[in-house]
Design an enzyme around this catalytic site. Structure first.
Site, PDB file in Angstrom:
ATOM      1  N   GLY A   1      -6.611   2.131   8.257  1.00  8.83           N
ATOM      2  CA  GLY A   1      -6.454   3.032   9.398  1.00  8.83           C
ATOM      3  C   GLY A   1      -6.756   2.367  10.724  1.00  8.83           C
ATOM      4  N   GLY A   2      -5.775   2.351  11.613  1.00  6.30           N
ATOM      5  CA  GLY A   2      -5.999   1.826  12.965  1.00  6.30           C
ATOM      6  C   GLY A   2      -6.194   0.326  13.027  1.00  6.30           C
TER       7      GLY A   2
ATOM      8  N   HIS B   1       0.854  -1.189   0.000  1.00 10.63           N
ATOM      9  CA  HIS B   1       0.000   0.000   0.000  1.00 10.63           C
ATOM     10  C   HIS B   1       0.890   1.239   0.000  1.00 10.63           C
ATOM     11  CE1 HIS B   1      -3.890   1.963   0.922  1.00 10.63           C
ATOM     12  NE2 HIS B   1      -3.193   2.779   1.709  1.00 10.63           N
TER      13      HIS B   1
ATOM     14  N   GLY C   1      -4.171  11.051   6.445  1.00 10.16           N
ATOM     15  CA  GLY C   1      -3.103  12.033   6.615  1.00 10.16           C
ATOM     16  C   GLY C   1      -1.954  11.539   7.475  1.00 10.16           C
TER      17      GLY C   1
ATOM     18  N   MET D   1     -11.998   4.426   4.712  1.00 10.21           N
ATOM     19  CA  MET D   1     -11.046   4.964   5.692  1.00 10.21           C
ATOM     20  C   MET D   1     -11.629   4.774   7.086  1.00 10.21           C
ATOM     21  SD  MET D   1      -8.421   5.913   4.041  1.00 10.21           S
ATOM     22  CE  MET D   1      -7.541   6.369   5.534  1.00 10.21           C
TER      23      MET D   1
ATOM     24  N   GLY E   1      -0.268  -0.194   8.683  1.00  8.02           N
ATOM     25  CA  GLY E   1       1.009   0.521   8.636  1.00  8.02           C
ATOM     26  C   GLY E   1       1.794   0.307   9.907  1.00  8.02           C
TER      27      GLY E   1
HETATM   28  C1  DX5 Z   1      -3.557   7.211   6.475  1.00  6.45           C
HETATM   29  C2  DX5 Z   1      -3.063   6.257   5.407  1.00  6.45           C
HETATM   30  C3  DX5 Z   1      -2.926   4.885   5.915  1.00  6.45           C
HETATM   31  C4  DX5 Z   1      -1.917   4.757   7.017  1.00  6.45           C
HETATM   32  C5  DX5 Z   1      -2.394   3.684   7.950  1.00  6.45           C
HETATM   33  O1  DX5 Z   1      -3.747   8.447   5.928  1.00  6.45           O
HETATM   34  O2  DX5 Z   1      -3.950   6.210   4.316  1.00  6.45           O
HETATM   35  O3  DX5 Z   1      -2.680   3.953   4.880  1.00  6.45           O
HETATM   36  O4  DX5 Z   1      -0.638   4.421   6.573  1.00  6.45           O
HETATM   37  O5  DX5 Z   1      -1.582   3.638   9.070  1.00  6.45           O
HETATM   38  P1  DX5 Z   1      -1.975   2.806  10.345  1.00  6.45           P
HETATM   39  O6  DX5 Z   1      -2.200   1.373   9.913  1.00  6.45           O
HETATM   40  O7  DX5 Z   1      -0.799   2.978  11.231  1.00  6.45           O
HETATM   41  O8  DX5 Z   1      -3.244   3.411  10.907  1.00  6.45           O
HETATM   42 ZN    ZN Z   2      -3.740   4.491   2.845  1.00  4.65          ZN
END
Ligand code: DX5
Ligand code: ZN
Length: 217
Positions: free
Chosen positions: A175-176, A32, A141, A136, A196
């Site tokens: 996200g999260g 990603h 961000g 999302m 992430g």
């Molecule tokens: C946020 C991004 C995500 C982010 C997710 O704006 O689109 O892809 O990297 O990060 P985590 O998994 O740490 O919430």
């Molecule tokens: Zn993303």
């Protein structure tokens, strides 16, 4: 089985090749790529030269998430950087239907992303054209934010819309995502998990990826 798309936003940018190679060796299904322009979202990540550098080493399809205004300006550049999936935000596209056609004509899978505040019904008239919807579960961000609980109910609404329309779109959540939230979103209908900080802050990222992959609906 669940598909996993680790987000390189949480990789070590000074060791990107090492982290991409780690993902190559893992059970990850995609990589990603989070592109931010400092306008659509209050942060800037990286752009096309870095994507090209990642693509040079990546052995998994690139799942490119564009958090930028007017992403239709860059369809051919995104394709030329090696993207397999191009995610554009519904909120960033004035002529979303045209943008979806352009992405598909360029030979990529077309995905539309919804911010937490955007209802699923905004996709009613394009859902049949989509390969993927990205929900999302944080405001885009930044990495490492907390999961927004309303995403679980929203996943059920999106699953219902996809079934009613006969669309073949798969559902990705971003996200999260962690050990607590992942089983809940999979149960609610997510096919692909973006992760992430959960992956890259782990002692053993490959094990974390395997544990996400083994989640069953
Ligand atoms: C946020 C991004 C995500 C982010 C997710 O704006 O689109 O892809 O990297 O990060 P985590 O998994 O740490 O919430
Ligand atoms: Zn993303």
């Amino acid at each position: 089985m669940t598909y996993v798309s680790p987000s390189l936003l949480s990789a070590d940018f000074a060791n990107l090749q090492r982290d991409v190679e780690m993902l190559n060796e893992s059970e990850a299904d995609y990589m990603h790529i989070d592109v931010m322009d400092g306008v659509f979202v209050p942060n800037i990540s990286f752009g096309f030269p870095v994507m090209k550098a990642i693509a040079k080493y990546a052995q998994k399809p690139l799942d490119v998430h564009l958090m930028i205004v007017d992403p239709q300006r860059y369809v051919s550049q995104v394709r030329d950087c090696g993207a397999a999936i191009m995610n554009v935000h519904q909120e960033a596209c004035t002529h979303l239907d045209r943008t979806i056609q352009q992405i598909k004509q360029a030979g990529m899978k077309a995905a539309v992303t919804l911010n937490p505040a955007t209802p699923v019904c905004m996709l009613e008239d394009v859902i049949h054209e989509l390969d993927m919807v990205l929900l999302m579960s944080v405001n885009p961000g930044f990495a490492a934010q907390s999961f927004i609980e309303g995403t679980v109910a929203k996943l059920h609404r999106l699953r219902a819309l996809i079934e009613q329309s006969g669309s073949k779109a798969v559902i990705e959540v971003d996200g999260g995502i962690n050990a607590q939230t992942a089983p809940r979103v999979v149960e609610a209908g997510a096919d692909i998990l973006v992760a992430g900080s959960y992956v890259f802050s782990a002692q053993n990222p490959k094990e974390v990826i395997s544990s996400l992959k083994s989640l069953q609906k």
